[in-house]
Scaffold this motif. Structure first.
Motif, short mmCIF file in Angstrom:
data_model
loop_
_atom_site.label_atom_id
_atom_site.label_comp_id
_atom_site.label_asym_id
_atom_site.label_seq_id
_atom_site.Cartn_x
_atom_site.Cartn_y
_atom_site.Cartn_z
N SER A 148 -97.35 -11.63 -43.88
CA SER A 148 -98.23 -10.67 -43.21
C SER A 148 -99.55 -11.35 -42.90
O SER A 148 -99.98 -12.25 -43.63
CB SER A 148 -98.47 -9.48 -44.15
OG SER A 148 -99.50 -8.66 -43.68
N ASP A 158 -102.22 -9.53 -42.88
CA ASP A 158 -103.19 -8.70 -43.58
C ASP A 158 -103.56 -9.34 -44.92
O ASP A 158 -102.75 -9.39 -45.84
CB ASP A 158 -102.63 -7.29 -43.79
CG ASP A 158 -103.62 -6.39 -44.47
OD1 ASP A 158 -104.79 -6.33 -44.02
OD2 ASP A 158 -103.24 -5.76 -45.48
N ARG A 181 -105.61 -8.39 -47.25
CA ARG A 181 -105.65 -7.47 -48.40
C ARG A 181 -104.25 -7.30 -48.99
O ARG A 181 -104.08 -7.32 -50.19
CB ARG A 181 -106.25 -6.13 -47.99
CG ARG A 181 -106.43 -5.19 -49.17
CD ARG A 181 -107.04 -3.85 -48.75
NE ARG A 181 -107.07 -2.95 -49.88
CZ ARG A 181 -108.14 -2.70 -50.62
NH1 ARG A 181 -109.27 -3.31 -50.35
NH2 ARG A 181 -108.06 -1.86 -51.63
N THR A 182 -103.25 -7.16 -48.14
CA THR A 182 -101.86 -7.02 -48.60
C THR A 182 -101.43 -8.27 -49.37
O THR A 182 -100.82 -8.16 -50.43
CB THR A 182 -100.91 -6.80 -47.40
OG1 THR A 182 -101.29 -5.58 -46.76
CG2 THR A 182 -99.46 -6.76 -47.81
#
Length: 188
Positions: free
Chosen positions: A77, A79, A81-82
């Protein structure tokens, strides 16, 4: 002709060293390590020339195991934060599941017997983790801080989180989430 070294004996020595250092500290005797590993005392020095070499090998191997656990099944990903949340979950899971290894890593991490070469080897193994954390913190308050400093802060937060998760398993997930929220705010 010397007999070939056995990987099983080597692993038994490292496992015994982990167990004894976790309970007795870095002063754990090599004779006791050999006894716990069910090998002759001299075998410790056949596999690891000195106790310092044993400690350095153990440090690098435990750091490598931890980093592999952190990165296990990392989501593909963009992202951050993920990805950081995944790393945090794996880290806290590993620490709660391996309290002896965690204690040993903490002791070895501050030991003057661990060489710069071993520390650099462990840091190299952690390069992807460091890259992720730096990516998260590129615009944060710690953006100018050295990676080792940010890593030390994260380790302290993770250690505290793991301690509380272990003490209160019924609320472990809530504690983990609170720890992650604190980490995210600290570095992002």
């Amino acid at each position: 002709m010397a007999r070939p070294r056995s990987e099983e004996k080597r692993e038994a020595i490292l496992t015994a060293a982990t167990e004894l250092i976790a309970t007795h500290g870095l002063g754990a005797a090599t004779a006791e390590i050999a006894k716990r590993a069910h090998v002759p005392h001299g075998s410790v020095f056949t596999y690891f020339g000195t106790k310092a070499e044993l400690l350095n090998t153990l440090y690098v191997e435990l750091k490598t195991e931890l980093i592999e656990a952190l990165w296990d099944q990392m989501p593909d990903s963009d992202d951050m934060r993920t990805r950081l949340a995944h790393l945090w979950t794996n880290w806290t899971n590993w620490g709660v599941a391996n309290p002896a290894k965690r204690r040993v890593l903490a002791q070895l991490g501050v030991s003057d017997q661990i060489t710069d070469q071993s520390r650099e080897a462990a840091f190299a193994v952690a390069s992807e983790v460091v890259k992720l954390v730096r990516g998260v913190g590129i615009h944060g308050a710690l953006r100018e801080a050295p990676p080792a400093y940010i890593g030390a802060l994260a380790e302290t937060m993770a250690g505290t989180t793991m301690d509380f998760m272990s003490r209160d398993p019924a609320n472990a997930e809530t504690i983990r989430e609170a720890g992650f929220a604190g980490l995210w705010r600290a570095i992002s």
